[in-house]
Design a protein around this motif. Structure first.
Motif, PDB file in Angstrom:
ATOM      1  N   GLU A  21      -5.881  11.758   4.532  1.00 44.41           N
ATOM      2  CA  GLU A  21      -4.916  10.811   3.992  1.00 44.41           C
ATOM      3  C   GLU A  21      -5.656   9.893   3.036  1.00 44.41           C
ATOM      4  N   THR A  22      -4.979   9.574   1.949  1.00 44.39           N
ATOM      5  CA  THR A  22      -5.531   8.717   0.915  1.00 44.39           C
ATOM      6  C   THR A  22      -4.660   7.481   0.824  1.00 44.39           C
ATOM      7  N   GLU A  23      -5.288   6.320   0.912  1.00 54.25           N
ATOM      8  CA  GLU A  23      -4.548   5.069   0.848  1.00 54.25           C
ATOM      9  C   GLU A  23      -4.958   4.282  -0.391  1.00 54.25           C
TER      10      GLU A  23
ATOM     11  N   ALA B 111      -2.696   8.334  -5.871  1.00 54.05           N
ATOM     12  CA  ALA B 111      -2.200   7.250  -5.012  1.00 54.05           C
ATOM     13  C   ALA B 111      -2.080   5.948  -5.803  1.00 54.05           C
TER      14      ALA B 111
ATOM     15  N   GLN C  35      -0.798  12.122   2.340  1.00 54.67           N
ATOM     16  CA  GLN C  35      -1.487  13.039   3.246  1.00 54.67           C
ATOM     17  C   GLN C  35      -1.422  14.442   2.666  1.00 54.67           C
TER      18      GLN C  35
ATOM     19  N   VAL D 287       0.360   5.603   1.111  1.00 53.55           N
ATOM     20  CA  VAL D 287      -0.511   6.572   1.776  1.00 53.55           C
ATOM     21  C   VAL D 287      -0.011   7.975   1.456  1.00 53.55           C
TER      22      VAL D 287
ATOM     23  N   ARG E  70      -4.365   0.428  -1.735  1.00 52.93           N
ATOM     24  CA  ARG E  70      -3.882  -0.876  -1.263  1.00 52.93           C
ATOM     25  C   ARG E  70      -4.157  -1.928  -2.341  1.00 52.93           C
TER      26      ARG E  70
ATOM     27  N   ASN F 259       0.832  -1.196   0.000  1.00 57.06           N
ATOM     28  CA  ASN F 259       0.000   0.000   0.000  1.00 57.06           C
ATOM     29  C   ASN F 259       0.873   1.255   0.000  1.00 57.06           C
TER      30      ASN F 259
END
Length: 122
Positions: free
Chosen positions: A67-69, A33, A6, A4, A71, A2
């Motif tokens: 925050e954008t994740e 992302a 921010q 992340v 995965r 993943n």
């Protein structure tokens, strides 16, 4: 695997009453992302094929810190299924500039999409 990201959401990003940011804002960040994840995994930006689901669960506002994740959910030969989540981790309290870090992040947007690594050309 993943990644992340921010960032602070500027008040100039808000387009609606109550300092609300449009849903496309989350999707743009998911694209960034997802590209980052593809570079880390495959050494290529990849091409995004589309979303199979998108859920807008809570409003994002100017003054938020998010925050954008991205995965990895599944890996095919060339396709990559990616789960995305945008969380609000800090929120503005009022117009004075005061803000607070949230004890429990608020999940604002979730999505699942597919990226494709192009066939190499020689």
């Amino acid at each position: 695997m993943n990644v992340v990201h921010q960032r602070y959401v500027a008040y100039s990003d808000a387009h609606y009453a109550g300092n609300l940011v449009d849903g496309a804002f989350s999707l743009k960040l998911f694209g960034d992302a997802g590209t980052h994840l593809a570079i880390v995994m495959d050494g290529h930006e990849s091409l995004f094929a589309g979303y199979s689901s998108v859920e807008f669960l809570a409003p994002v506002r100017g003054g938020d810190v998010i925050e954008t994740e991205a995965r990895l959910a599944e890996k095919g030969n060339r396709s990559r299924t990616i789960d995305f989540e945008l969380r609000i981790i800090a929120r503005s309290l009022d117009d004075s500039g005061r803000a607070e870090v949230l004890t429990d992040p608020v999940i604002a947007t979730r999505a699942r999409g597919t990226g494709v690594v192009p066939t190499p050309t020689n």
